[in-house]
Design an enzyme around this catalytic site. Structure first.
Site, PDB file in Angstrom:
ATOM      1  N   HIS A  41      48.599  36.403  40.156  1.00  7.60           N
ATOM      2  CA  HIS A  41      47.505  37.286  39.735  1.00  7.60           C
ATOM      3  C   HIS A  41      47.856  37.897  38.382  1.00  7.60           C
ATOM      4  O   HIS A  41      48.197  39.076  38.275  1.00  7.60           O
ATOM      5  CB  HIS A  41      47.266  38.369  40.787  1.00  7.60           C
ATOM      6  N   SER A  51      40.336  40.018  37.027  1.00 10.01           N
ATOM      7  CA  SER A  51      40.294  40.550  38.383  1.00 10.01           C
ATOM      8  C   SER A  51      38.992  41.333  38.611  1.00 10.01           C
ATOM      9  O   SER A  51      37.913  40.771  38.529  1.00 10.01           O
ATOM     10  CB  SER A  51      41.538  41.407  38.631  1.00 10.01           C
ATOM     11  N   ASP A  98      47.609  32.849  43.224  1.00  8.40           N
ATOM     12  CA  ASP A  98      47.100  34.223  43.228  1.00  8.40           C
ATOM     13  C   ASP A  98      47.072  34.747  44.661  1.00  8.40           C
ATOM     14  O   ASP A  98      46.428  34.163  45.526  1.00  8.40           O
ATOM     15  CB  ASP A  98      45.694  34.251  42.621  1.00  8.40           C
TER      16      ASP A  98
END
EC number: 3.1.1.-
Length: 228
Positions: free
Chosen positions: A192, A106, A160
């Site tokens: 995610h 991320s 995601d």
């Protein structure tokens, strides 16, 4: 024996120690003595969370992140300096730059990409998991020629909802314009998060790129905190 160094950069609001179990998923003999480092980001106010203070490598103006989301390049560039200092130290201690691997999830993935593309030497590789491009294309002219030779592995879940899959895919034309080799792997149904399948592939990807001896030495057992 050749030395291998793996730097893992966590996501927004997370910490280095919370990610340390990832190391146990890398079970191949070639990486059994690799040096791992899981630093923690400093505490900073984060715009996308209404200024709330949390561990953050750089400011994130907007989440979920989608194609066209605003970015704070100056904040990213400051974070890159600190990552480069860690890499510099590792290379000074004798590690071949091409046995240095940066991985991140991320926000950590975005920082991984930025750090690799701006480093003055060719590294072993940068693995971006559910990340995004934290730059506009105007920065491409600043990428050192040696940095463009560092391979990128991009892994992204199709489901995601925090960093949209389309935002991950947007890395492909950006990297093509920059002249950087990128392998993009889509994980159907993954949100995610990280899957064991992703980690296994990253492990094999790193193994294929090791230079010198298949074994590694130098074990770092201490956790370093960055930016303090």
């Amino acid at each position: 024996m050749a030395r291998t160094f793996i730097l893992w950069l966590h996501g927004l609001g997370d910490s280095g120690p919370a990610n340390e179990p990832i190391q146990t998923q890398f079970k191949s003999s070639e990486l059994s003595n690799a040096s791992w480092l899981f630093p923690s980001a400093p505490f900073n106010p984060v715009t996308c969370n209404n200024g709330a203070v949390m561990r953050s490598w750089f400011d994130v103006p907007e989440l979920p992140f989608k194609v066209g989301s605003p970015i704070d390049e100056s904040s990213v560039l400051e974070a890159v300096k600190n990552v480069h200092a860690i890499i510099d130290q590792e290379i000074a201690e004798g590690t071949n730059p091409e046995n240095v691997f940066i991985c991140g999830l991320s926000q950590g993935g975005a920082l991984t990409l930025a750090s690799v593309l701006l480093y003055p030497k060719t590294l072993g590789g940068g693995a971006v998991l559910s990340g995004w491009v934290p730059f506009t294309s105007s920065i491409i002219s600043q990428f050192p020629e040696e940095a463009k030779k560092t391979p990128i592995l991009w892994s992204h879940g199709t489901d995601d909802r925090m960093v949209l899959f389309e935002a991950g895919q947007a890395a492909l034309p950006f990297l093509k314009e920059a002249g950087v080799t990128c392998e993009f792997k889509a994980y159907p149904g993954l949100g995610h998060s990280i899957s064991n399948k992703e980690l296994k592939y990253i492990e094999s990807w790193i193994k294929r790129r090791l230079k010198g001896s298949s074994s590694t030495c130098l074990q770092l057992n201490c956790l370093k905190e960055m930016f303090h």
